[in-house]
Scaffold this motif. Sequence first.
Motif, PDB file in Angstrom:
ATOM      1  N   GLN A   1      -5.233  -9.912   5.968  1.00  0.00           N
ATOM      2  CA  GLN A   1      -5.286  -8.967   4.849  1.00  0.00           C
ATOM      3  C   GLN A   1      -4.513  -7.686   5.147  1.00  0.00           C
ATOM      4  O   GLN A   1      -3.905  -7.099   4.263  1.00  0.00           O
ATOM      5  CB  GLN A   1      -6.756  -8.640   4.581  1.00  0.00           C
ATOM      6  CG  GLN A   1      -7.038  -7.812   3.352  1.00  0.00           C
ATOM      7  CD  GLN A   1      -6.768  -8.573   2.088  1.00  0.00           C
ATOM      8  OE1 GLN A   1      -6.971  -9.773   2.050  1.00  0.00           O
ATOM      9  NE2 GLN A   1      -6.289  -7.884   1.077  1.00  0.00           N
TER      10      GLN A   1
ATOM     11  N   ALA B   1      -8.881  -1.183   2.947  1.00  0.00           N
ATOM     12  CA  ALA B   1      -7.862  -0.613   2.052  1.00  0.00           C
ATOM     13  C   ALA B   1      -7.215   0.630   2.656  1.00  0.00           C
ATOM     14  O   ALA B   1      -6.031   0.872   2.446  1.00  0.00           O
ATOM     15  CB  ALA B   1      -8.490  -0.277   0.714  1.00  0.00           C
TER      16      ALA B   1
ATOM     17  N   ARG C   1      -8.533   2.982  -6.491  1.00  0.00           N
ATOM     18  CA  ARG C   1      -8.534   3.491  -5.122  1.00  0.00           C
ATOM     19  C   ARG C   1      -9.204   4.856  -5.064  1.00  0.00           C
ATOM     20  O   ARG C   1      -9.946   5.159  -4.136  1.00  0.00           O
ATOM     21  CB  ARG C   1      -7.099   3.576  -4.604  1.00  0.00           C
ATOM     22  CG  ARG C   1      -6.822   2.495  -3.579  1.00  0.00           C
ATOM     23  CD  ARG C   1      -5.444   2.608  -3.034  1.00  0.00           C
ATOM     24  NE  ARG C   1      -4.455   2.123  -3.965  1.00  0.00           N
ATOM     25  CZ  ARG C   1      -3.273   2.675  -4.144  1.00  0.00           C
ATOM     26  NH1 ARG C   1      -2.942   3.756  -3.472  1.00  0.00           N
ATOM     27  NH2 ARG C   1      -2.420   2.165  -4.992  1.00  0.00           N
TER      28      ARG C   1
ATOM     29  N   GLN D   1      -4.359  -0.365   4.764  1.00  0.00           N
ATOM     30  CA  GLN D   1      -3.291  -1.160   4.156  1.00  0.00           C
ATOM     31  C   GLN D   1      -2.176  -0.265   3.611  1.00  0.00           C
ATOM     32  O   GLN D   1      -2.388   0.927   3.374  1.00  0.00           O
ATOM     33  CB  GLN D   1      -3.856  -1.987   3.006  1.00  0.00           C
ATOM     34  CG  GLN D   1      -4.391  -3.321   3.436  1.00  0.00           C
ATOM     35  CD  GLN D   1      -5.001  -4.059   2.276  1.00  0.00           C
ATOM     36  OE1 GLN D   1      -5.804  -3.501   1.529  1.00  0.00           O
ATOM     37  NE2 GLN D   1      -4.609  -5.294   2.093  1.00  0.00           N
TER      38      GLN D   1
ATOM     39  N   ARG E   1     -14.572  -6.005  -3.711  1.00  0.00           N
ATOM     40  CA  ARG E   1     -13.340  -5.730  -2.987  1.00  0.00           C
ATOM     41  C   ARG E   1     -13.704  -5.157  -1.627  1.00  0.00           C
ATOM     42  O   ARG E   1     -14.628  -4.345  -1.500  1.00  0.00           O
ATOM     43  CB  ARG E   1     -12.510  -4.716  -3.755  1.00  0.00           C
ATOM     44  CG  ARG E   1     -11.033  -4.861  -3.563  1.00  0.00           C
ATOM     45  CD  ARG E   1     -10.316  -3.952  -4.531  1.00  0.00           C
ATOM     46  NE  ARG E   1     -10.156  -2.621  -3.960  1.00  0.00           N
ATOM     47  CZ  ARG E   1      -9.116  -2.261  -3.220  1.00  0.00           C
ATOM     48  NH1 ARG E   1      -8.195  -3.130  -2.927  1.00  0.00           N
ATOM     49  NH2 ARG E   1      -9.001  -1.033  -2.774  1.00  0.00           N
TER      50      ARG E   1
ATOM     51  N   SER F   1      -0.201   1.004   0.645  1.00  0.00           N
ATOM     52  CA  SER F   1      -0.537   1.039  -0.768  1.00  0.00           C
ATOM     53  C   SER F   1       0.691   1.195  -1.653  1.00  0.00           C
ATOM     54  O   SER F   1       0.639   0.921  -2.842  1.00  0.00           O
ATOM     55  CB  SER F   1      -1.520   2.173  -1.038  1.00  0.00           C
ATOM     56  OG  SER F   1      -0.972   3.377  -0.584  1.00  0.00           O
TER      57      SER F   1
ATOM     58  N   THR G   1     -13.315  -2.645   0.619  1.00  0.00           N
ATOM     59  CA  THR G   1     -12.717  -1.306   0.550  1.00  0.00           C
ATOM     60  C   THR G   1     -12.405  -0.742   1.923  1.00  0.00           C
ATOM     61  O   THR G   1     -11.573   0.141   2.054  1.00  0.00           O
ATOM     62  CB  THR G   1     -13.662  -0.336  -0.171  1.00  0.00           C
ATOM     63  OG1 THR G   1     -14.929  -0.413   0.483  1.00  0.00           O
ATOM     64  CG2 THR G   1     -13.797  -0.691  -1.622  1.00  0.00           C
TER      65      THR G   1
ATOM     66  N   ASP H   1      -1.699  -3.299  -0.614  1.00  0.00           N
ATOM     67  CA  ASP H   1      -2.892  -3.084  -1.429  1.00  0.00           C
ATOM     68  C   ASP H   1      -2.470  -2.934  -2.890  1.00  0.00           C
ATOM     69  O   ASP H   1      -1.789  -1.978  -3.251  1.00  0.00           O
ATOM     70  CB  ASP H   1      -3.586  -1.815  -0.942  1.00  0.00           C
ATOM     71  CG  ASP H   1      -4.923  -1.626  -1.616  1.00  0.00           C
ATOM     72  OD1 ASP H   1      -5.383  -2.592  -2.260  1.00  0.00           O
ATOM     73  OD2 ASP H   1      -5.489  -0.530  -1.504  1.00  0.00           O
TER      74      ASP H   1
END
Lengths: 588, 719
Positions: A492, B613, A504, B616, B608, B618, B610, A497
């Motif tokens: 992942q 994230a 977000r 990651q 999700r 974006s 999170t 994203d």
Amino acid sequence: MAALVPEVLTSTHVEKMNKKKPPKRYWEETENTDQRRPEEEQGTAVQNQNKSTVKERSLKRKNGESLEKKDPFSGEAPIPHKQLQKFQRGEKYKVPAGARQRLKEAIISSEAMSELAQKQAARYDLLLPEDAGFLEGDEDEDTNTISQDDIADAADITSGSKYFNLHLSQFGPYRLDYGRTGRHLLVGGKKGHVACIDWQSKDLMCEMNVMETVNDVKWLHTEAMFAVAQKRWLYIYDSKGLELHCVKKFNDVLRMQFLPYHFLLATASATGFLQYLDVSVGKEIAAICTKMGRLDVMSQNPHNAVIHLGHPNGTISLWSPNQKEPLVKILCHRGAVRSLTVDKTGTYMVTSGLDRKLKVYDIRAFKPLHSCFLPAGASCLSLSQRGLLSAATGDIVQVYQNVLGSSPVSKPYMAHRLQGQIWGLAYCPFEDVLGIGHGEGFTSMIVPGAGEPNFDALDTNPFRSSKQRQEWEVKALLEKVQPELIGLDPGQLSKVDQASFEQRHKEHVEALGFDPLAKDKFKPKTKKKGRSSAGAIEKRKRKVAHEDQRDKIRQTVQERTERDKEQKEKSNEKKNLGNKSTLDRFRK
Amino acid sequence: MVKPSSLQKTLSKGVKLTSAMAVESGDEDDLSINEQAISASEDEEGSDDERKHKKLLEAISSMGGRKRKKQSERSEASVQVSEFFVNAEGTGEKVNISDLLGTVEKTSGAANKTKKQLRNLQNSKGTLALPLNKQQTEKIQRGIAYEKTTKEVSCWQNIIVQNQKAEQIVFPLNQESLGPKQVEQVVAGWKAQTPLEQEIFRLLHSNSHPVNDPVLTPVEEASLKAMSLEEAKIRRAELQKTRALQSYYEAKAKREKNIKSKKYHKIQKKGKRKEFLKQFEEMVKTNPEGALEELKKMELSRMEERMSLKHQNSGKWAKSKAIMAKYDDSARKAMQEQLQMNKDLTQKIVVPSDDEHESNEEGLETVPDFVNDPEPIIDPVNPWMRVQLTHEEPEVSCVTTDEPQTAEQENEEEELIGEFERKRKLRQADEEDLIPTEEQKPESEVVEEDVVEVSDKEEEEEEEDEEEEDVSEFNTLFRLMRNEKTLEEDEEGLLNEGQIRVRNIEDLEILDEDVDPQPIVDHGEQISIIKEAFAGDDVISDFIKDKRKQEAAGKPKVVDLTLPGWGEWGGVGLKPSRWKRKRFRIKMASSPPRQDRKLPDTIISENRNTSIASHQVSQLPFPFQNTAQFESCIRTPIGQTWNTQGVVKKMTKPKVITKLGAIIAPMVKEDFINKTTTSAGKGPAIMLGENKRANKGREWSSAKHQGRRGSQKRKKQQT
């Protein structure tokens, strides 16, 4: 190549094709590659040829005769297609037509680099010279009838000495755990006996009685520390048997799993809590109330560090420390789940339940592959590094081969009867050994073909010295994977994203507990001489109220007026052009 | 009427024009103008330009040998000259060239060239175009300047792009190679300046002396390099080895020096002696002369020993030891050793070639040595007797003297072990007495042959744990269910994908058990028990319920904004009307389909993740146009765990490397221009004295020179 395989082998009834592979010879490979070359390495080969021909020609032109000796092995040494495929990561990306220069360069360079990495890795595969062992019976002989004593006699002394029994009848059934390098064995008796052994040299590192019920034992990242789940708390001891910690946050622990790359000790308790302890910093990372009752079936997926729990209602749930609810819940059995295990690659899960079934799941798709019926049911399951499944059925340990394929198995590969009920099963990494903890102590059983023959000396080196271990420990700590990265898909992180900004932002706000982008509320200054009366303040407030909305409104109004204007103009033009009445001539 | 002022005007205009042209024509004219200015400043430091000019003219005219021409005074051509006003007579009139010509031809002082020019002007019909105005000329000039600078700057473009694309740049850019340089390379920057040098070089060139040939061919050079490297390596290795050996030796010597153990030294000496003997034996065979010498040495030492009172237990130390020897074992031993030493040293050396009688003599000779020994004591327990024993067999070396001791130790150990064993046996017997519950394992289970038999040892009957009991109970229940209710199997269809019975030992067991009629007592009762046991265990329906709940939770909800009583009557039991519901109930967009919609026995969480994230990417980075491109570019890991060492190094190569402590000078144009030329392989081999740059410089300077000359010429013309 086929001629090299003795014909006798093909006639034996045991699954010989998979078992016996003749040792690799360099000429076989070259033959293979020579055959494949025209298809696979067309590009390079052709280029090489072209080059050589050009050279030859030029030489001929110069001297009138070819002087150059032809190299019989021109160019790079070819790499077999299979090996290349083994190290392939994802598919090659082609440069899209009409791409910009920069993009083209970026893609080309990255592709070249990944290809180089793949090729080099495939080349270095040559350095893994060890082959897996195997067991092969005579004609009309089932391999499961061969006794351990026979195997130990037939094998060389060092291998034969790997079959041994520890008669420890006093302190009840034993749980066991092998260290990651496969050298160290930790056994914990139900009635409090804990011992750690360098089992290959039979060197007892420490032995003690904790004077309490022991539910489970687990090595931590090195052989210097281990965790023992005792009656009330979780204890951590060092290899000398010295108590280092008593972790009172972790109570009534029944099962434990250690995630080596995250330095996390995951525990499942009788109260239904799944807890994660970061052993590198000694902090509890997550405590999840599963609300599923007593958790006495636990396993980890070594591929993505997800914890699998088995429950009395026949379901298996997958957990990560980042979510308070199970990632996945699968209904596997009609009765309670008795045991489960996941294979090294994280592709297959094998479960057994009180309905006496053994099921194999593909946990990428969460689909059952096949199930079979074991008359006595399996109380313990364990998968070896090379995919041999051992199941404890009553007082017999059965080892199955080729369980993970799509076709179900009909008979075991090996079997071994023990005294007393089996409490723990574990394969020793990098060895053809299955450790069995049972009521009468511990048995180390030889299972040919169980262990991975080649080890990564930088990761898990069975022969490492203490200095190397220390160095490894430092490196491993530096490369520690954060618990936030645990999820179903370990890749992942390498994906973009795709969530929208709003989403977000919402998550960010949730995580922080406040909105970092929010504006401060307008607070009017206090003024003197009666100008700070309630009414005045309210007026001042109204001046700045809904500022953002006002902007929007202003914009829309402006747009609308402009639009109106345009329309008017247009209509006027139309009028001017189209609607010329006869009376227009009288207009001035 | 002639108006010299207007003439001057036209002339100056012409000059102006030419100067404007000069800008276009390029370098030379520019330079010439500069030169003019410089020369003027060199000549005089006067204030007024005109005056200078006049002086110059005077000087020039005086240089000419001809008779001095009188300078014609310039005067305003007007009748009335007044200091109060300027006469503007004749302003409206145009000046004709013919007028000018007429006057010029009359005047003798005018230059021929100007005359010519004027004549030409007269012949040409077209009028001169107006000079451009200031703005326009400036614009043109700017344009030209821009072009020039772009041309100048654009030569950097290639190198800049090249550096931007380069995977790695090492600063400073042109690092000089290490190691010795050739004379040609050193001299390359130097050029012949003095006339003598130039002369020499001209001579060299004319004689076709091999100046251009490098001293060494590239092959030779390479071989030289390789040789030197190898040699250096070998030498280094040697040095290292010797150093290491030295250090080892030193360390060893130091360590040995520090060892205080007498036993160690004894052993050491013994070892040395043994070795020496061995060598000696060999020497006898191979090198008899050397052996003889050695023999002589030994003889000498023997003589010395016999002369001295050393090792004869007569010294101070020996006496003190003798007192202690009664009580102290070690003292006794020490004395023995000393005596042994004496014995060894005074013993006559046996030469294998000698005859027997000699050896007999030797035996006789050894007899007097007994004199030195302590007096024998009759007591058999006395350790001194042992010494005597050794004396009886003098050939036995020190090792044999040690042996009885070790044997003694071994005996002790054996005794200890025996004792332990006895004790252990006793203890075992006790235990056996204590545990009378042992019994043989019933053999009834071993019906089948294919079971691997565990060694037939005694076994304790084990009390089963609660859970295992449960399991067995469940098992029996299940078996019953299977016998009785085949209906349940249909329900299980959801879970079972092809049952396969495992055919093995246990199967047989169960078959046997199944045959036994004992477990089934009353079916009806047991079934009811089972139903009770599984009352709350309707696993499948529970799971389905759970799944429905999850699905429902995941679905977007309808937002109801209806307010009771608005626009109509409100109260208990009244529902808002349909139009109101339609108006104020907002339906949200449907969520994407669930992942588990096709898996009936699986619930996959739709939340999700999170936590990941924040780690990651974006936003898509620059050159990429879609995520697939970017993801494919980062799909290969760069860590050491997944790659070979070389690849890791290549992948993580730094973009810029700066040498520590080196000054990074800005790039010079010549550097990369030279580089490109040499890299193309067009550059000639090294030219002694004159390299390319120097050539260029000369050309440039000569051009400059010419320019200066040209400008001087022009100046002359103007005057």
